[in-house]
Design a protein around this motif. Structure first.
Motif, PDB file in Angstrom:
ATOM      1  N   ILE A 164       0.845  -1.186   0.000  1.00  0.00           N
ATOM      2  CA  ILE A 164       0.000   0.000   0.000  1.00  0.00           C
ATOM      3  C   ILE A 164       0.887   1.246   0.000  1.00  0.00           C
ATOM      4  CG2 ILE A 164      -1.787   1.270   1.252  1.00  0.00           C
ATOM      5  CD1 ILE A 164      -2.758  -1.349   0.114  1.00  0.00           C
ATOM      6  N   ALA A 165       0.697   2.082  -1.003  1.00  0.00           N
ATOM      7  CA  ALA A 165       1.460   3.329  -1.067  1.00  0.00           C
ATOM      8  C   ALA A 165       0.810   4.346  -0.134  1.00  0.00           C
ATOM      9  CB  ALA A 165       1.461   3.858  -2.504  1.00  0.00           C
ATOM     10  N   VAL A 166       1.590   4.875   0.816  1.00  0.00           N
ATOM     11  CA  VAL A 166       1.044   5.797   1.801  1.00  0.00           C
ATOM     12  C   VAL A 166       1.959   7.008   1.922  1.00  0.00           C
ATOM     13  CG1 VAL A 166       0.191   6.049   4.138  1.00  0.00           C
ATOM     14  CG2 VAL A 166       0.196   3.800   3.081  1.00  0.00           C
ATOM     15  N   TYR A 203      -8.139  -0.315   0.551  1.00  0.00           N
ATOM     16  CA  TYR A 203      -7.221   0.823   0.416  1.00  0.00           C
ATOM     17  C   TYR A 203      -6.777   0.969  -1.043  1.00  0.00           C
ATOM     18  CZ  TYR A 203      -6.498   1.434   5.517  1.00  0.00           C
ATOM     19  OH  TYR A 203      -6.643   1.700   6.853  1.00  0.00           O
ATOM     20  N   ALA A 204      -6.404  -0.133  -1.658  1.00  0.00           N
ATOM     21  CA  ALA A 204      -5.932  -0.093  -3.045  1.00  0.00           C
ATOM     22  C   ALA A 204      -7.039   0.382  -3.984  1.00  0.00           C
ATOM     23  CB  ALA A 204      -5.428  -1.472  -3.468  1.00  0.00           C
ATOM     24  N   ALA A 205      -8.268  -0.069  -3.743  1.00  0.00           N
ATOM     25  CA  ALA A 205      -9.395   0.369  -4.582  1.00  0.00           C
ATOM     26  C   ALA A 205      -9.650   1.860  -4.404  1.00  0.00           C
ATOM     27  CB  ALA A 205     -10.646  -0.436  -4.221  1.00  0.00           C
ATOM     28  N   SER A 206      -9.527   2.342  -3.166  1.00  0.00           N
ATOM     29  CA  SER A 206      -9.700   3.767  -2.901  1.00  0.00           C
ATOM     30  C   SER A 206      -8.649   4.579  -3.650  1.00  0.00           C
ATOM     31  CB  SER A 206      -9.595   4.041  -1.395  1.00  0.00           C
ATOM     32  OG  SER A 206      -9.546   5.425  -1.120  1.00  0.00           O
ATOM     33  N   GLN A 207      -7.407   4.091  -3.628  1.00  0.00           N
ATOM     34  CA  GLN A 207      -6.328   4.797  -4.333  1.00  0.00           C
ATOM     35  C   GLN A 207      -6.551   4.805  -5.844  1.00  0.00           C
ATOM     36  OE1 GLN A 207      -3.117   2.462  -2.612  1.00  0.00           O
ATOM     37  NE2 GLN A 207      -2.428   4.212  -1.398  1.00  0.00           N
ATOM     38  N   ALA A 208      -7.290   3.786  -6.326  1.00  0.00           N
ATOM     39  CA  ALA A 208      -7.587   3.721  -7.760  1.00  0.00           C
ATOM     40  C   ALA A 208      -8.770   4.614  -8.134  1.00  0.00           C
ATOM     41  CB  ALA A 208      -7.886   2.274  -8.169  1.00  0.00           C
ATOM     42  N   GLY A 209      -9.432   5.198  -7.120  1.00  0.00           N
ATOM     43  CA  GLY A 209     -10.537   6.109  -7.397  1.00  0.00           C
ATOM     44  C   GLY A 209     -11.919   5.551  -7.157  1.00  0.00           C
ATOM     45  N   VAL A 210     -12.010   4.363  -6.560  1.00  0.00           N
ATOM     46  CA  VAL A 210     -13.318   3.770  -6.282  1.00  0.00           C
ATOM     47  C   VAL A 210     -13.928   4.445  -5.056  1.00  0.00           C
ATOM     48  CG1 VAL A 210     -14.580   1.657  -5.724  1.00  0.00           C
ATOM     49  CG2 VAL A 210     -12.562   1.545  -7.210  1.00  0.00           C
ATOM     50  N   LEU A 219      -4.420   7.497   0.927  1.00  0.00           N
ATOM     51  CA  LEU A 219      -4.684   6.096   1.288  1.00  0.00           C
ATOM     52  C   LEU A 219      -6.161   5.756   1.182  1.00  0.00           C
ATOM     53  CD1 LEU A 219      -3.576   3.409   2.519  1.00  0.00           C
ATOM     54  CD2 LEU A 219      -4.196   4.366   4.755  1.00  0.00           C
ATOM     55  N   SER A 220      -6.982   6.504   1.893  1.00  0.00           N
ATOM     56  CA  SER A 220      -8.389   6.097   2.011  1.00  0.00           C
ATOM     57  C   SER A 220      -9.337   7.278   1.968  1.00  0.00           C
ATOM     58  CB  SER A 220      -8.584   5.325   3.324  1.00  0.00           C
ATOM     59  OG  SER A 220      -8.185   6.112   4.439  1.00  0.00           O
ATOM     60  N   GLU A 221      -8.969   8.344   1.256  1.00  0.00           N
ATOM     61  CA  GLU A 221      -9.843   9.520   1.237  1.00  0.00           C
ATOM     62  C   GLU A 221     -11.156   9.262   0.511  1.00  0.00           C
ATOM     63  OE1 GLU A 221      -6.510  10.976  -1.588  1.00  0.00           O
ATOM     64  OE2 GLU A 221      -6.845   9.193  -0.379  1.00  0.00           O
ATOM     65  N   ASN A 222     -11.226   8.178  -0.257  1.00  0.00           N
ATOM     66  CA  ASN A 222     -12.474   7.836  -0.956  1.00  0.00           C
ATOM     67  C   ASN A 222     -13.357   6.874  -0.157  1.00  0.00           C
ATOM     68  OD1 ASN A 222     -12.027   9.357  -3.346  1.00  0.00           O
ATOM     69  ND2 ASN A 222     -10.565   7.812  -4.039  1.00  0.00           N
ATOM     70  N   ILE A 223     -12.970   6.605   1.089  1.00  0.00           N
ATOM     71  CA  ILE A 223     -13.709   5.636   1.912  1.00  0.00           C
ATOM     72  C   ILE A 223     -14.382   6.345   3.073  1.00  0.00           C
ATOM     73  CG2 ILE A 223     -13.583   3.512   3.260  1.00  0.00           C
ATOM     74  CD1 ILE A 223     -11.022   2.787   1.817  1.00  0.00           C
TER      75      ILE A 223
END
Length: 705
Positions: A3-5, A560-567, A586-590
């Motif tokens: 996970i890139a953080v 986390y990875a899905a959030s970073q991809a824009g989901v 990391l998780s701003e889309n969650i």
């Protein structure tokens, strides 16, 4: 997965994860907030206080006990959230101590409010002479014959102290003996089969009802148990023991007998927590500490020990309906209401049932009709937790006695329901059912029923898949969803699932299901990664998951990875959540929200936007390691477009709740929703049957909320 953080994500904790056990304590704080909420009816606040205690009892006897076992074994490794067992235990006890202190502060406030309503918790000293006389008689006639004083000295070793039972520690002096001599010590168990709160005769010209605790009455009469001795001090105590079963399933010739043995051993589990009445005599505390080998994890309680009794007390009161939630009368599902033949209806369409707003009788009737229908050849069912007098058990027994092939997978290892399930297993076997105890090392947690019926065009399978247990009692208290279907693909998967559990079958190539522990996790990961691919390609990508708990590290990393991809990811997680939302990079889309309200949120629904072609699933499993790797669980798709829309509306109700929803912050704490919009309370809205079946989610007026 890496996970890139960004380094800037650091908050209160340096970890990108929230610890499971600390997250659980935050959940129990939310339960306590319901007891503190002035808008919650008073007797319902009493019940929430009781739930806080029962939750904490289980947490101590299982989770804390497990951490202590790690320490005893010399385990020093940090978990994935960055805590060693020693560090975690210290943090847990600090938070738990604060929680208990706040709980008893709330108890005192609620007691004052109850007194204004004419329900008074009193003590012996406050009684009138006539009331004391009545209570003296009650003690001598009812309580005294049941009591057993147990002395502790050189000839009489410390007796067995049962876990979570209330006892009195009695410090005594022999009459005529010098005060400088070491005192004598004894214990007395407060009988658990008598009412803890005793109703006192009302005072003349008063309508108020007073109650006295049984241990207070015993304390006042303790001298009757020790003639020739003078009581110096009497204080309550309560021990919590390790309640986790340790089974050698492979070496057990009979799993049922092995579990019965372990249940007996549970009574001797290692002490985990000692609760003592505030102001306990130093000598009594010294004796208890030495016996239980506890120098820490001792809670001094400023009030009655064990508030779990309040649930029964509140439920026994009559004439105080204005202090409760209005009763909910579950409606029978309209799709099944106008037919005497549930199988005919299911050949036409799938049916979704949402408990407790819709009646569990629909499930009972489905099983009962199958039991009595001469065309039904076989019934297969999983049972994890059933009620004390389950009509389903009677129906299954009747079906077997009439010659049908009845197979029941009974999970004997359902924690704290083991004894009840053993009793049901024996009864079903006696009726001629094939009773299976699941697979070695795996709990069977899937909730599924398969009915095989001979029809004019051949055999047809009918399936019920649920998110909750086949328990008619909890179906009135928990929100759960059940799917009735005659879909061919789901039926074939259901047959394959039962064959895997009961026989020798290689892992199946599932057409519809995802089944743990073999492929559910991989299937979920694939669905999450597909959303990430949609987002990367500029297509619609959105995940909504409604769960009880989220604690599996791999699952958190995938999100986390899905959030970073824009989901965009909306999680509705009632209890434990190890994911830290809203962290930059990391998780701003969650978003994560928890709803704690009148009913226990228990339904598990998963939504994948899938580029504009949504898929929805019902699941028996939370996203915890135990569910994904150590249990037989299943996720089942909902194919019917109309039912998909119903599930979406149920999810939208939760996402729009701004009354009972709390939002998880990046620092691991929860905050209530702040909004200028009209209030919407999802459970109250759902009580209006059809709110999730027709139209969009509308907000309520203040009165409705």
């Amino acid at each position: 997965m890496t996970i890139a953080v960004k380094e800037s994500v650091s908050r209160e904790s340096s970890s990108i994860y929230i610890n499971r056990d600390l997250s659980w304590i935050e959940f129990n704080w939310r339960v306590l907030e319901e007891a503190q909420d002035p808008s919650t009816p008073l007797l319902e606040r009493v019940k929430f206080l009781s739930i806080v205690s029962s939750n904490l009892d289980e947490f101590m006897s299982v989770r804390v006990a497990g951490i202590k076992d790690q320490l005893k074994a010399g385990y020093l490794k940090k978990d994935f959230t960055g805590y060693t067992p020693a560090g975690l235990l210290k943090r847990i006890m600090k938070r738990a101590t604060k929680l208990v202190s706040e709980q008893y502060k709330t108890f005192r406030e609620i007691s004052r409010l109850l007194a204004k309503e004419g329900l008074i918790f009193t003590d012996y000293e406050s009684l009138t002479a006539s009331q004391r006389k009545a209570m003296d008689s009650y003690y001598h006639d009812i309580i005294f014959p049941v009591l057993t004083p147990m002395a502790v000295d050189q000839s009489r070793p410390f007796p067995l102290v049962h876990t979570q039972a209330v006892y009195l520690a009695v410090v005594l002096r022999l009459d005529g003996e010098d005060e400088g001599e070491e005192p004598y010590f004894a214990i007395v168990q407060v009988p658990s089969n008598l009412p803890r709160h005793i109703a006192v005769p009302t005072r003349s010209n008063s309508k108020k009802q007073e109650y006295i605790l049984m241990e207070d009455l015993i304390t006042q009469h303790i001298h009757t148990l020790f003639s020739g001795y003078t009581p110096i001090a009497v204080h309550g105590f309560r021990i919590t023991r390790n309640a986790d079963l340790t089974l050698n399933e492979e070496g057990a010739e009979d799993l049922l007998e092995e579990i019965e043995k372990e249940l007996r051993r549970r009574r001797w589990g290692a002490p985990v927590r000692l609760e003592v009445q505030q102001g306990i005599h130093p000598y009594a505390l010294e004796v208890l500490q030495e016996e239980f080998e506890l120098t820490e994890h001792i809670f001094e309680i400023d009030g009655p020990l064990d508030l779990t009794y309040l649930m029964k007390w509140a439920g026994s009161l009559t004439g105080f309906e204005h202090l409760r939630y209005p009763p909910v009368e579950p409606e029978y599902p309209k799709e099944l209401l106008d037919t005497d033949d549930v199988f005919e209806k299911l050949r036409e369409t799938d049916v979704l049932v949402y408990h407790p707003y819709e009646s569990f009788d629909a499930v009972t009737d489905f099983i009962c009709q199958a039991a009595y229908d001469p065309k039904v050849l076989a019934i297969k069912m999983t049972l994890y937790r059933v009620s004390g007098n389950s009509p389903l058990i009677q129906a299954l027994a009747r079906a077997a006695e009439s010659g049908k092939q009845v197979t029941v997978v009974v999970e004997l290892k359902a924690r704290f329901d083991e004894e009840r399930n053993i009793a049901w297993a024996r009864k079903l076997e006696q009726a001629g059912c094939h009773v299976v105890y699941g697979l070695v090392g795996l709990k069977t947690h899937a909730k599924i029923t398969l009915v095989v019926r001979q029809e004019e065009d051949g055999l047809r399978r009918y399936v019920h898949v649920g998110t909750g247990n086949y328990n008619d009692n909890t179906a009135k208290l928990y929100t759960d969803i059940g799917l009735f279907t005659a879909d061919t693909v789901i039926g074939e998967d259901a047959s394959a699932l039962f064959n895997e559990i009961t026989g020798y079958s290689s892992p199946h190539e599932w057409q519809a299901f995802g089944v743990a522990p073999t492929d559910m996790k991989d299937k979920l990961f694939a669905l999450i990664r597909r959303e990430a691919e949609h987002a990367a390609a500029g297509r619609k990508a959105h995940i909504i998951a409604k769960l009880n708990s989220l604690s599996n590290q791999q699952m958190v990393d995938e999100l986390y990875a899905a959030s970073q991809a824009g989901v965009k990811i909306d999680l509705i997680v009632r209890g434990v959540c190890c994911l830290r939302p809203g962290v930059e990079g990391l998780s701003e889309n969650i978003t994560v929200r928890s709803i704690v309200d009148r009913f226990l949120e228990h339904s598990r629904i998963i939504y994948f936007e899938n580029g504009g072609d949504p898929e929805l699933y019902l699941s028996s499993a939370d996203w915890m390691t135990r569910n994904l790797t150590r249990r037989i669980e299943l996720i089942c798709p909902v194919f019917n477009d109309r039912l998909q829309q119903e599930l979406i509306r149920i999810l939208q109700l939760s996402l729009h709740d701004n009354v009972k929803a709390r939002i998880l912050q990046p620092n691991g704490m929860y905050a209530r929703v702040e909004t200028q919009e009209e209030p919407l309370r999802s459970q109250f809205k759902a009580m209006k049957i059809g709110s999730w079946k027709h139209g969009r989610v509308k907000r309520q007026t203040s009165h409705e909320a």
